[in-house]
Enzyme design. Structure first.
Site, mmCIF file in Angstrom:
data_model
loop_
_atom_site.group_PDB
_atom_site.id
_atom_site.type_symbol
_atom_site.label_atom_id
_atom_site.label_comp_id
_atom_site.label_asym_id
_atom_site.label_seq_id
_atom_site.Cartn_x
_atom_site.Cartn_y
_atom_site.Cartn_z
ATOM 1 N N TYR A 87 -33.286 -43.746 52.990
ATOM 2 C CA TYR A 87 -32.160 -44.562 52.529
ATOM 3 C C TYR A 87 -32.518 -45.319 51.266
ATOM 4 C CZ TYR A 87 -34.863 -48.231 54.824
ATOM 5 O OH TYR A 87 -35.859 -49.077 55.189
ATOM 6 N N HIS A 101 -39.839 -47.721 62.069
ATOM 7 C CA HIS A 101 -40.696 -48.916 62.079
ATOM 8 C C HIS A 101 -41.265 -49.170 63.482
ATOM 9 C CE1 HIS A 101 -39.540 -50.639 58.139
ATOM 10 N NE2 HIS A 101 -38.355 -50.105 58.382
HETATM 11 C C1 BEZ Z 1 -37.386 -51.206 55.278
HETATM 12 O O1 BEZ Z 1 -36.601 -51.468 56.160
HETATM 13 O O2 BEZ Z 1 -38.201 -50.376 55.512
HETATM 14 C C2 BEZ Z 1 -37.319 -51.863 53.933
HETATM 15 C C3 BEZ Z 1 -36.124 -51.944 53.268
HETATM 16 C C4 BEZ Z 1 -36.072 -52.565 52.037
HETATM 17 C C5 BEZ Z 1 -37.217 -53.093 51.483
HETATM 18 C C6 BEZ Z 1 -38.419 -52.988 52.165
HETATM 19 C C7 BEZ Z 1 -38.481 -52.360 53.391
HETATM 20 FE FE FE Z 2 -37.003 -49.368 56.944
#
Ligand code: BEZ
Ligand code: FE
Length: 300
Positions: free
Chosen positions: A192, A218
């Protein structure tokens, strides 16, 4: 009294700050002034550019809401968050699995689900299973570890973006079994774009960058006596695997979903990943970042 120029004003500012009682605040404040002044001298910063910078920082602050942390996003795209992560890991008593960025979409309080549960409320694509074990660096299984998982949907959006934070989806918390094993079902998240509709996105566009993060899941893993592990698993066939906008990918975190005879759900394509937790020094936390809702509350 002496006349100040672009060099001596630095000494003067440092001498006015010299009485800072907290030694760490003194060190950080002095280094910030030295580097900021050197930066302005290096680029010969003009008044117009200085004002543009002020306007940019103001807009970054104003873009923050309880669902959006634009200042962390700025730190992420500049690589500062990755530097802080790496520095923090270097201080650990021992190293476990490679860490990665927490990012702005972590939420406290996701539901605790039984192993094997699907974290996506209405999967519209092929289900996959993610499985493995959590162990310490000696290979001893860590039972009862809490694994917090969050990811985007098949459409590349977090629940906070699809549902404006009204309910949780594509997240779940799991406890490892006594032998350290865990498994959950999900769908492959889509890579994304970081939020591009704010001042940080404008900056990223001016830098001619794509603004994408490769597909990832994550993981935040904690257990008593162990350093909390903040990491993510990245899908190796994503076109942006080598150019993550926020510098979170490491080779050891790259995975692929494939047919796997050892899959805990027979016939379902699987991602297999075993995590290693490092022992924690007393009071030590591995977490870099926070639930943005909490940051906003703290600022009120
Ligand atoms: C993330 O959710 O992985 C993310 C999104 C934007 C900036 C940093 C990490
Ligand atoms: Fe992410």
């Amino acid at each position: 009294m002496r006349d100040l120029d672009e060099f001596t004003v630095t000494d003067e500012a440092l001498s006015q700050m010299a009485g800072t009682a907290n030694p760490r605040l003194k060190e950080i404040g002095e280094a910030a002034v030295r580097h900021l002044h050197a930066f302005a001298r290096e680029v010969n910063l003009t008044p117009e550019e200085w004002l543009q910078g002020i306007q940019f920082m103001t807009a970054v602050g104003q873009a923050c809401t309880s669902l959006r942390q634009e200042v962390i996003l700025l730190s992420d795209v500049l690589g500062l968050s990755a530097v802080v992560n790496a520095l923090h890991d270097k201080k650990a008593r021992e190293l476990g699995s490679q860490s990665s960025l927490l990012g702005p979409f972590f939420r406290e309080g996701a539901p605790v689900l039984p192993n094997g549960a699907q974290i996506v409320e209405k999967p519209t694509e092929e289900e996959i299973v993610v499985y493995g074990k959590v162990a310490d660096n000696d290979g001893t299984p860590v039972g009862g570890a809490l694994i917090q998982i969050w990811q985007t949907s098949e459409r590349g959006l977090y629940d906070l973006q699809e549902r404006m934070g009204e309910s949780m989806d594509m997240r779940g918390n799991f406890l490892t079994e006594a032998d350290g094993s865990y498994h959950f079902r999900t769908v492959r998240p889509l890579g994304y774009s970081i939020p591009m509709d704010g001042p940080v996105g404008e900056m990223v566009k001016l830098q001619n960058r794509h603004g994408m993060r490769p597909s990832h899941i994550h993981c935040l893993i904690g257990a008593d006596g162990y350093r909390e592990l903040v990491t993510a698993l990245y899908f190796g066939d994503d076109p942006n695997i080598d150019s993550d906008t926020v510098f979170g990918v490491s080779q050891s975190l790259v995975v692929n979903a494939h047919a796997d005879p050892a899959s805990p759900i027979p016939g379902m394509r699987a991602v297999h990943y075993d995590f290693r937790l490092a022992k924690a020094a007393p009071g030590e936390s591995g977490r870099v970042g926070a639930d943005p809702t909490k940051l906003m509350k703290a600022a009120e």
